[in-house]
Design a protein around this motif. Structure first.
Motif, PDB file in Angstrom:
ATOM      1  N   UNK A 113       0.698  -1.176   0.148  1.00  0.00           N
ATOM      2  CA  UNK A 113      -0.255   0.012  -0.030  1.00  0.00           C
ATOM      3  C   UNK A 113       0.860   1.050  -0.018  1.00  0.00           C
ATOM      4  N   UNK A 114       0.364   2.279  -0.623  1.00  0.00           N
ATOM      5  CA  UNK A 114       0.998   3.424  -0.896  1.00  0.00           C
ATOM      6  C   UNK A 114       0.892   4.237   0.513  1.00  0.00           C
ATOM      7  N   UNK A 115       1.290   5.190   0.566  1.00  0.00           N
ATOM      8  CA  UNK A 115       1.443   6.275   1.852  1.00  0.00           C
ATOM      9  C   UNK A 115      -0.226   6.840   2.250  1.00  0.00           C
ATOM     10  N   UNK A 116      -1.040   6.836   0.758  1.00  0.00           N
ATOM     11  CA  UNK A 116      -2.546   7.298   1.020  1.00  0.00           C
ATOM     12  C   UNK A 116      -3.351   6.093   1.243  1.00  0.00           C
ATOM     13  N   UNK A 117      -2.579   4.914   1.203  1.00  0.00           N
ATOM     14  CA  UNK A 117      -3.689   3.651   1.763  1.00  0.00           C
ATOM     15  C   UNK A 117      -3.916   3.017   0.439  1.00  0.00           C
ATOM     16  N   UNK A 118      -3.796   3.355  -0.614  1.00  0.00           N
ATOM     17  CA  UNK A 118      -4.161   2.716  -2.041  1.00  0.00           C
ATOM     18  C   UNK A 118      -3.295   1.463  -2.334  1.00  0.00           C
ATOM     19  N   UNK A 178       8.164   3.959  -4.743  1.00  0.00           N
ATOM     20  CA  UNK A 178       7.083   4.484  -5.589  1.00  0.00           C
ATOM     21  C   UNK A 178       5.886   4.809  -4.625  1.00  0.00           C
ATOM     22  N   UNK A 179       6.205   5.606  -3.722  1.00  0.00           N
ATOM     23  CA  UNK A 179       4.909   5.884  -2.720  1.00  0.00           C
ATOM     24  C   UNK A 179       4.846   5.069  -1.691  1.00  0.00           C
ATOM     25  N   UNK A 180       5.530   4.166  -1.759  1.00  0.00           N
ATOM     26  CA  UNK A 180       5.451   2.873  -0.576  1.00  0.00           C
ATOM     27  C   UNK A 180       6.561   3.308   0.482  1.00  0.00           C
ATOM     28  N   UNK A 181       6.033   3.316   1.798  1.00  0.00           N
ATOM     29  CA  UNK A 181       7.011   3.311   2.912  1.00  0.00           C
ATOM     30  C   UNK A 181       6.178   2.727   3.969  1.00  0.00           C
ATOM     31  N   UNK A 182       6.778   1.275   4.314  1.00  0.00           N
ATOM     32  CA  UNK A 182       6.138   0.464   5.401  1.00  0.00           C
ATOM     33  C   UNK A 182       6.967  -0.209   6.304  1.00  0.00           C
TER      34      UNK A 182
END
Length: 339
Positions: free
Chosen positions: A275-280, A322-326
Motif C-alpha cells: 500500500x502507498x502512503x495514501x492507503x491505495x 514509488x510512494x510505498x513506505x512501510x
C-alpha cells in the motif's frame, strides 16, 4: 547413532478439577504427536512417546476403571535405560518434551503433574529438569534439550518429586553437557491452550510457536535455527496476531541456552500487501525494495495482484518504493499473509 527423545503428553486428568471432577487439556496429546513428528522426520531421533492414550504405540493396559496413565513410574521408566548405560555415550543429544498441567517449585524449574492427580489433596508430579541436571554431569549425552509446555504456577505447598538414588554410572569430567531449556511461561504464570490449531483445534500456544520456529521462522541470517535464535523467537511476545483470549499474556522463559544447532531451514515466505502512503494498493509492476536495518543488503520485487513476496526471518524490515513506505515486524506469530 540417532539422537534420542522422550515425549510426554498428558491430556486426561479425570480427578484434578474442582470437587474431584476432570480438568483435561484437549490439545496436549496432539501437541506431543506433532512434536514427535518433527523429532522423527527432521531431527531423525529415536522417540519414546508417552501420552494419556499410549506408550510407544501400545494402548495402556489398565486393570480397573479408576486407573489412569501415565503416572510417575511410567515417566521415570523412559529415562531408566539411559541411566543404566555405563559404556560409551548413548547418543549426541537427548530431547525431552512435555505437555500437561504443571507447577513451578522455583523460577528455573518446572514439575509435570501426573494423570492420577486428585484435586488439591493429591498432586503427584515429577521435576523433569532434575533429570536434565543429572544427565548434564554424565557421559550418556553431549547435548540435552528440554521443552516444557506446562504452567509455571507457584504452588509451594506441593512437594516437588525429583528422581532420586541415581548412581554416577558414567560420570562426566568438566565441563558439563550443553543444555537448552525452555518453559511455556514465566514463574508464577499460566501457559495457554486454546483454539489456535488448524480449523480451531485446541493447541498449546508454546508448542505452536516452538514448531513454527523449528520450521524456519526462527532461522538466523545463515538459515540456521540455533539456540540463540530459537530462544529469541520463543520469548517474542505473547499471542501476537493469533486469535487467542485477549487476557492471555504468555511469555516463554529460557533458563539455559547453550549454543547448539537444531535445524537448517530456509526462511518461510511472507506475502505483503503493498500500500502507498495514501492507503491505495500499489499497481502491478511497481518495484518495491525490502531492507533490514542495519543490514545494508536489499532485495527488490515487482508487485503482483497487490502483493509482493519475500522469504524472511524474524526481524524488522522496511518496504519502500514509488510512494510505498512501510515497516514490517516479523515475529513469532506473524501470519504468512500480511495485510
Amino acid at each position: 547413532m540417532p539422537d534420542r527423545a522422550i515425549v510426554i503428553g498428558i491430556g486426561s486428568y479425570p480427578a484434578f478439577g474442582a470437587n474431584g471432577g476432570p480438568n483435561d487439556l484437549p490439545g496436549a496429546v496432539q501437541d506431543a504427536l506433532d512434536v514427535t513428528k518433527w523429532l522423527r522426520t527432521q531431527a531423525q531421533a529415536d522417540v519414546t512417546l508417552i501420552t494419556s492414550t499410549e506408550q510407544s504405540g501400545q494402548p495402556w493396559q489398565v486393570t480397573n476403571l479408576l486407573a489412569v496413565r501415565p503416572v510417575t513410574s511410567d515417566v521415570d521408566s523412559a529415562f531408566k535405560p539411559f541411566v543404566k548405560s555405563t559404556g560409551s555415550k548413548v547418543a549426541n543429544r537427548l530431547y525431552v518434551y512435555t505437555a500437561g498441567h504443571g507447577l513451578a517449585p522455583d523460577a528455573r524449574s518446572r514439575c509435570l503433574i501426573m494423570a492420577d492427580a486428585e484435586g488439591v489433596e493429591w498432586v503427584p508430579n515429577l521435576e523433569i529438569p532434575a533429570w536434565i541436571d543429572w544427565f548434564a554431569n554424565q557421559r550418556q549425552f553431549d547435548e540435552l534439550v528440554l521443552w516444557m509446555d506446562c504452567c509455571g504456577t507457584q504452588a509451594l505447598e506441593y512437594t516437588r518429586n525429583r528422581p532420586g538414588g541415581l548412581p554416577n554410572t558414567a560420570s562426566r569430567p568438566p565441563p558439563p553437557a550443553k543444555v537448552f531449556t525452555a518453559f511455556a511461561s514465566g514463574f508464577g504464570r499460566n501457559s495457554y491452550e486454546g483454539p489456535i490449531g488448524l480449523d480451531g483445534q485446541p493447541r498449546g500456544l508454546f508448542t505452536d510457536r516452538l514448531l513454527k520456529g523449528l520450521g524456519g521462522a526462527a532461522a538466523d541470517a545463515k538459515g540456521e535455527v540455533r539456540s540463540r535464535s530459537l530462544a529469541n523467537f520463543l520469548r517474542n511476545g505473547a499471542a501476537g496476531g493469533q486469535a487467542v483470549d485477549a487476557s492471555v499474556e504468555q511469555f516463554a522463559t529460557v533458563p539455559q541456552e547453550d549454543d547448539m544447532l537444531f535445524v537448517r531451514r530456509p526462511y518461510p515466505t511472507y506475502r505483503i500487501r503493498v500500500r502507498r502512503s495514501d492507503g491505495s494498493v500499489a499497481p502491478d509492476g511497481t518495484i518495491v525494495t525490502l531492507t533490514s536495518p542495519p543490514d545494508p543488503a536489499s532485495r527488490s520485487a515487482p508487485v503482483t495482484d497487490g502483493w509482493v513476496s519475500f522469504a524472511l526471518g524474524v526481524g524488522l524490515y522496511k518496504l519502500s518504493g514509488n510512494g510505498v513506505v512501510r515497516l514490517i515486524d516479523i515475529g513469532a506469530v506473524t501470519p504468512s499473509d500480511i495485510e
